[in-house]
Write a protein that holds these residues in place. Structure first.
Motif, PDB file in Angstrom:
ATOM      1  N   HIS A   1       3.461   0.860  -0.461  1.00  0.00           N
ATOM      2  CA  HIS A   1       4.264   1.648  -1.150  1.00  0.00           C
ATOM      3  C   HIS A   1       5.887   1.130  -2.145  1.00  0.00           C
ATOM      4  CE1 HIS A   1       6.340   5.551  -2.294  1.00  0.00           C
ATOM      5  NE2 HIS A   1       7.561   5.389  -1.638  1.00  0.00           N
TER       6      HIS A   1
ATOM      7  N   ASP B   1      -1.953   5.118  -1.941  1.00  0.00           N
ATOM      8  CA  ASP B   1      -1.954   5.048  -3.417  1.00  0.00           C
ATOM      9  C   ASP B   1      -3.011   4.321  -4.267  1.00  0.00           C
ATOM     10  OD1 ASP B   1       1.150   6.268  -3.390  1.00  0.00           O
ATOM     11  OD2 ASP B   1       1.658   4.190  -4.644  1.00  0.00           O
TER      12      ASP B   1
ATOM     13  N   HIS C   1      -3.550   1.637  -6.604  1.00  0.00           N
ATOM     14  CA  HIS C   1      -3.798   2.590  -8.176  1.00  0.00           C
ATOM     15  C   HIS C   1      -4.880   2.411  -9.475  1.00  0.00           C
ATOM     16  CE1 HIS C   1       0.110   3.529  -7.713  1.00  0.00           C
ATOM     17  NE2 HIS C   1       0.638   2.012  -6.495  1.00  0.00           N
TER      18      HIS C   1
ATOM     19  N   ASP D   1      -2.165  -0.046  -2.156  1.00  0.00           N
ATOM     20  CA  ASP D   1      -1.351   0.113  -3.903  1.00  0.00           C
ATOM     21  C   ASP D   1      -1.979  -0.344  -4.284  1.00  0.00           C
ATOM     22  OD1 ASP D   1       1.397   1.411  -3.304  1.00  0.00           O
ATOM     23  OD2 ASP D   1       1.182   0.555  -1.770  1.00  0.00           O
TER      24      ASP D   1
ATOM     25  N   HIS E   1       5.685  -1.580  -3.086  1.00  0.00           N
ATOM     26  CA  HIS E   1       5.056  -2.648  -4.387  1.00  0.00           C
ATOM     27  C   HIS E   1       5.826  -4.187  -3.984  1.00  0.00           C
ATOM     28  CE1 HIS E   1       2.550  -0.272  -6.838  1.00  0.00           C
ATOM     29  NE2 HIS E   1       3.135   0.899  -5.975  1.00  0.00           N
TER      30      HIS E   1
ATOM     31  N   HIS F   1       1.517   5.520   4.652  1.00  0.00           N
ATOM     32  CA  HIS F   1       1.538   4.386   3.117  1.00  0.00           C
ATOM     33  C   HIS F   1       3.374   4.115   3.303  1.00  0.00           C
ATOM     34  CE1 HIS F   1       1.375   4.018  -0.765  1.00  0.00           C
ATOM     35  NE2 HIS F   1       2.589   4.603  -1.001  1.00  0.00           N
TER      36      HIS F   1
END
Ligand SMILES: [Fe+2]
Ligand SMILES: [Fe+2]
Length: 289
Positions: A204, A60, A20, A18, A206, A166
Motif C-alpha cells: 500500500h 492494489d 497496479h 501493488d 509504495h 493491504h
C-alpha cells in the motif's frame, strides 16, 4: 533460537504487492508498463533457486478494479504459479473492486463481502484480511472481521501464522501514506496479541519499510509499480522506478524478510564454482559447518 547461518528455511514465501495492472489497451498514469514489470518479477521468481510455498499478492492488484485488468493479471500470473507449484494468495487493495476481483481473478461468484480467507501451506497458515473500505483509499477492519480473525487464531497452526493485508498497521514516514492509513490499528494489535501470528505482511505505501504491531514484526513490501521517495520534501510526490518483490524465509524459531530488486543493473558476477570454496572457508572460520 535457530541459527539462520547454517540452517535452511522450512518455508519461503514470495510477496508481490501493488502491481497496479491495467488492461492491454490502457496506460498506467505513471507511464510505467506495470504488466511488463510484473512479468519481469515473475520471471525472476521462476529463475530463482527457491521453491516458494506460496505467492502472496497483497493488494492494489489492478489500477481501477476493472474486469479486463483482472483478466490480464490472471493470464500473466496463473501459468507461472502453476509452473513453480505455488498457490496464489490474494489480498484486496484500495484500487481493487471486490466483485470483479472474485469473478475475473478468482473465478468465484461476485460478492461485495470482504475478501477474508485462510490458506494452509504445510504447517504454516496464511490469513488474509481485507483492509479495504470501499470508496476510500484508507483502510479499516469491521468488528465482524476482527471477530472472525480472533476465532480463526484461537486455534494455532503448527508452524504459526502469517497475516497478510493491504494497509500496514504502522505509522508512515510519507505524507501520502500517512493520509490513507489503516484506521484503529490498536484493535488489530489486540486481536493478534498472544496468538501464533509471526509476521504481518502488507503493501500500500509504495515504500519498503518495517515496524512492529504489539511486538509482532510488520513488513511492508516494496511495490512493483512506482516506488515513492520518502525523502521528497513536504507533500511533494517523487515516483521512482525501483520495483521489488520480497522473499520471506521462515525458520522453526526465526524469520527474515528480504527485499529483492527487479530489473536492477547487474554490475558484477562471480560464478558459483568460485564462490563455493570461499563460502566453505568462511563457514569453517566461523565454525558453522
Ligand atoms: Fe498501491
Ligand atoms: Fe493501496
Amino acid at each position: 533460537m535457530t541459527d539462520v547461518t547454517h540452517s535452511s528455511p522450512t518455508c519461503t514465501l514470495v510477496q508481490l504487492t501493488d502491481l497496479h495492472i491495467v488492461a492491454a489497451d490502457e496506460e498506467h498514469p505513471s507511464g510505467v508498463d506495470t504488466a511488463a514489470v510484473l512479468q519481469q518479477a515473475l520471471q525472476a521468481v521462476e529463475d530463482a533457486a527457491i521453491r516458494p510455498a506460496a505467492l502472496v499478492l497483497t493488494g492494489d492488484l489492478t489500477e481501477h478494479g476493472r474486469p479486463a485488468q483482472y483478466d490480464r493479471l490472471r493470464a500473466i500470473v496463473e501459468p507461472v504459479a502453476a509452473r513453480v507449484g505455488a498457490p496464489l494468495v490474494y489480498a484486496a487493495g484500495n484500487h481493487d473492486e471486490r466483485a470483479a476481483l472474485r469473478r475475473h481473478l478468482l473465478g468465484t461468484p461476485p460478492s461485495a463481502a470482504p475478501l477474508d480467507h485462510v490458506t494452509r501451506v504445510g504447517d504454516l497458515r496464511i490469513v488474509v484480511l481485507d483492509s479495504t473500505v470501499p470508496g476510500h483509499a484508507h483502510g479499516g477492519l469491521t468488528p465482524e472481521q476482527l471477530e472472525w480473525l480472533r476465532a480463526e487464531l484461537a486455534d494455532p497452526a503448527p508452524a504459526g501464522t502469517v497475516l497478510a493485508l493491504h494497509h500496514p498497521p504502522l505509522p508512515s514516514a510519507a505524507p501520502l501514506a500517512a493520509a490513507i492509513p489503516l484506521l484503529r490499528r490498536a484493535e488489530l494489535a489486540d486481536a493478534v496479541a498472544g496468538t501464533d501470528v509471526r509476521l504481518v505482511l502488507a503493501g500500500h505505501t509504495h515504500v519498503v519499510s518495517a515496524g512492529t504491531l504489539g511486538g509482532v514484526p510488520v513488513w511492508t513490501g516494496g511495490p512493483l509499480a512506482t516506488t515513492l521517495d520518502p525523502f521528497a520534501p513536504g507533500a511533494t510526490l517523487h515516483g521512482l522506478a525501483t520495483p521489488s518483490v520480497s522473499r520471506i524465509d521462515l525458520f522453526p524459531d526465526d524469520l527474515i524478510t528480504t527485499s529483492v530488486p527487479i530489473g536492477a543493473l547487474r554490475v558484477s558476477e562471480v560464478p558459483a564454482q568460485t564462490m563455493e570454496p570461499a563460502l566453505a572457508a568462511f563457514r569453517a572460520a566461523a565454525a558453522i559447518g
